[in-house]
Design an enzyme around this catalytic site. Structure first.
Site, PDB file in Angstrom:
ATOM      1  N   GLY A  61      64.957  47.418  22.136  1.00 53.65           N
ATOM      2  CA  GLY A  61      63.635  47.766  21.616  1.00 53.65           C
ATOM      3  C   GLY A  61      63.678  48.800  20.505  1.00 53.65           C
ATOM      4  N   GLU A  97      73.728  44.500  27.409  1.00 60.27           N
ATOM      5  CA  GLU A  97      72.610  45.066  26.658  1.00 60.27           C
ATOM      6  C   GLU A  97      72.853  46.565  26.438  1.00 60.27           C
ATOM      7  OE1 GLU A  97      68.899  42.399  27.116  1.00 60.27           O
ATOM      8  OE2 GLU A  97      68.763  44.055  28.511  1.00 60.27           O
ATOM      9  N   SER A 114      67.598  43.929  20.564  1.00 58.49           N
ATOM     10  CA  SER A 114      67.060  43.693  19.223  1.00 58.49           C
ATOM     11  C   SER A 114      67.580  42.400  18.584  1.00 58.49           C
ATOM     12  CB  SER A 114      67.301  44.900  18.315  1.00 58.49           C
ATOM     13  OG  SER A 114      66.659  46.048  18.862  1.00 58.49           O
ATOM     14  N   GLY A 155      63.989  40.374  24.187  1.00 58.34           N
ATOM     15  CA  GLY A 155      62.776  41.057  24.602  1.00 58.34           C
ATOM     16  C   GLY A 155      61.664  40.847  23.592  1.00 58.34           C
ATOM     17  N   GLU A 198      65.721  49.217  31.863  1.00 59.94           N
ATOM     18  CA  GLU A 198      64.404  49.788  32.149  1.00 59.94           C
ATOM     19  C   GLU A 198      64.187  49.960  33.651  1.00 59.94           C
ATOM     20  OE1 GLU A 198      62.082  47.085  29.738  1.00 59.94           O
ATOM     21  OE2 GLU A 198      62.998  47.944  27.954  1.00 59.94           O
ATOM     22  N   HIS A 250      68.196  45.648  34.731  1.00 63.84           N
ATOM     23  CA  HIS A 250      67.791  45.928  33.346  1.00 63.84           C
ATOM     24  C   HIS A 250      67.767  47.448  33.146  1.00 63.84           C
ATOM     25  CE1 HIS A 250      65.408  46.114  29.693  1.00 63.84           C
ATOM     26  NE2 HIS A 250      65.709  44.840  29.512  1.00 63.84           N
ATOM     27  N   ASN A 310      62.605  37.699  27.802  1.00 65.78           N
ATOM     28  CA  ASN A 310      62.118  38.677  28.789  1.00 65.78           C
ATOM     29  C   ASN A 310      60.789  39.224  28.254  1.00 65.78           C
ATOM     30  OD1 ASN A 310      61.648  40.828  30.474  1.00 65.78           O
ATOM     31  ND2 ASN A 310      63.410  42.045  29.802  1.00 65.78           N
ATOM     32  N   TRP A 311      59.708  38.733  28.842  1.00 67.47           N
ATOM     33  CA  TRP A 311      58.385  39.128  28.328  1.00 67.47           C
ATOM     34  C   TRP A 311      57.979  40.541  28.755  1.00 67.47           C
ATOM     35  CZ3 TRP A 311      54.650  34.280  28.927  1.00 67.47           C
ATOM     36  CH2 TRP A 311      54.976  33.354  27.938  1.00 67.47           C
ATOM     37  N   LYS A 312      58.742  41.130  29.658  1.00 68.45           N
ATOM     38  CA  LYS A 312      58.426  42.497  30.145  1.00 68.45           C
ATOM     39  C   LYS A 312      56.964  42.575  30.580  1.00 68.45           C
ATOM     40  CE  LYS A 312      62.015  44.269  27.177  1.00 68.45           C
ATOM     41  NZ  LYS A 312      62.620  45.442  26.567  1.00 68.45           N
TER      42      LYS A 312
HETATM   43  C1  PEP Z   1      65.534  43.414  26.673  1.00 70.20           C
HETATM   44  O1  PEP Z   1      64.701  44.197  27.051  1.00 70.20           O
HETATM   45  O2  PEP Z   1      66.165  42.728  27.498  1.00 70.20           O
HETATM   46  C2  PEP Z   1      65.764  43.345  25.236  1.00 70.20           C
HETATM   47  C3  PEP Z   1      66.888  42.841  24.819  1.00 70.20           C
HETATM   48  O3  PEP Z   1      64.776  43.825  24.436  1.00 70.20           O
HETATM   49  P1  PEP Z   1      64.692  43.739  22.828  1.00 70.20           P
HETATM   50  O4  PEP Z   1      65.114  42.353  22.448  1.00 70.20           O
HETATM   51  O5  PEP Z   1      63.256  44.017  22.508  1.00 70.20           O
HETATM   52  O6  PEP Z   1      65.630  44.771  22.297  1.00 70.20           O
END
Ligand code: PEP
Length: 263
Positions: free
Chosen positions: A186, A180, A226, A247, A97, A95, A9-11
């Site tokens: 993050g 998640e 993470s 992410g 976010e 998500h 997931n490049w966000k």
């Molecule tokens: C995500 O945003 O889906 C995610 C898992 O982010 P990260 O790996 O940076 O925690």
């Protein structure tokens, strides 16, 4: 037998030039004969760039969000019809976010509502994706406060139930759910692999109850929060974890390719 799936997931990262460089590196680093399904979810604006570079590879790609109406006066929105037209195989929905449940608050609290998806809008998005044969990646997860209050399992069950209401079980056989925990996204804090596996088991049980046993057996359940090359192998070896939603670590081609190798 469920395949392992690793999704990047490049966000809101990567210009077209950066996206091209990252995909070119990934194509060199990931074994083209891997049994693992690998997908990248870039921004809408870089889907075209990514799809062009991936056209002769085994990599898949998708979007990070969708609006549920097929077309019309919805300024700034993108429909599932458009994602299908762009060749997307996947789309992330719910998500933390976009639900407005940030783990590490990076926007003023007063603007959080701007992001807030609800169970009802998530359900509409999933239905619009399934209609276009795009595989939804439904994200579910508890906040730290919900975990500390002992409500993790009920929060997860309610999110799965709200998102999958009214869906025919067979429609979701190739669907995905990503567990998640909001507090792990993050933040550098990973959920312990045994606990991540336990909650992924709660997700599978919820899918069995809300849809049916075949859907629960075939749905791919990912862990996200993470994930890095150092913890991926242990997480992905758990019985109910079928891969990862990644992410931050997906922005670095070398790190992401190591995570794919772990799967
Ligand atoms: C995500 O945003 O889906 C995610 C898992 O982010 P990260 O790996 O940076 O925690």
């Amino acid at each position: 037998m469920r395949k392992k799936l690793v999704v990047g997931n490049w966000k809101m990262n990567m210009t077209r030039g950066q996206a091209s460089a990252a995909i070119e590196s990934l194509l060199l680093l990931v074994d083209p004969n891997t049994e693992v399904e690998v997908a990248i979810c870039p921004t809408y604006l870089t889907i075209e760039t990514v799809s062009h570079l991936l056209r002769r590879s085994h990599f898949l790609y998708g979007a990070q969000n969708v609006f549920w109406m097929p077309s019309g006066a919805f300024t700034g929105s993108i429909s599932a019809t458009m994602l299908a037209d762009a060749g997307c195989s996947f789309c992330i929905v719910g998500h933390s976010e976009t639900r407005g449940r940030f783990g590490k608050l990076e926007v003023p609290e007063s603007t959080l509502g701007y992001f807030s998806e609800t169970d009802e809008t998530i359900n509409l998005k999933i239905k619009s994706l399934l209609y276009q044969s795009i595989r939804p990646i439904l994200c579910v997860g508890e906040t730290l406060a919900e975990r500390e209050a002992g409500n993790t399992d009920s929060v997860i069950y309610d999110q799965v139930k709200g998102a999958l209401a009214g869906i025919e079980p067979a429609e979701y056989y190739s669907g995905v759910v990503a567990y998640e925990p909001v507090w792990a996204i993050g933040t550098g804090k990973t959920c312990d692999s045994a606990e991540a596996n336990r909650v992924c088991g709660v997700v599978r049980k919820a899918v069995a109850e809300i849809l049916d046993a075949d859907a629960a057996e075939s749905v791919q359940i990912l862990y996200g929060g993470s994930v890095k090359s150092g913890n991926a192998a242990e997480l992905f070896s758990q019985s109910d974890i079928d891969g990862g939603l990644v992410g931050g670590a997906s922005l670095d081609a070398e790190e992401f390719s190591k995570i794919v190798r772990s799967a």
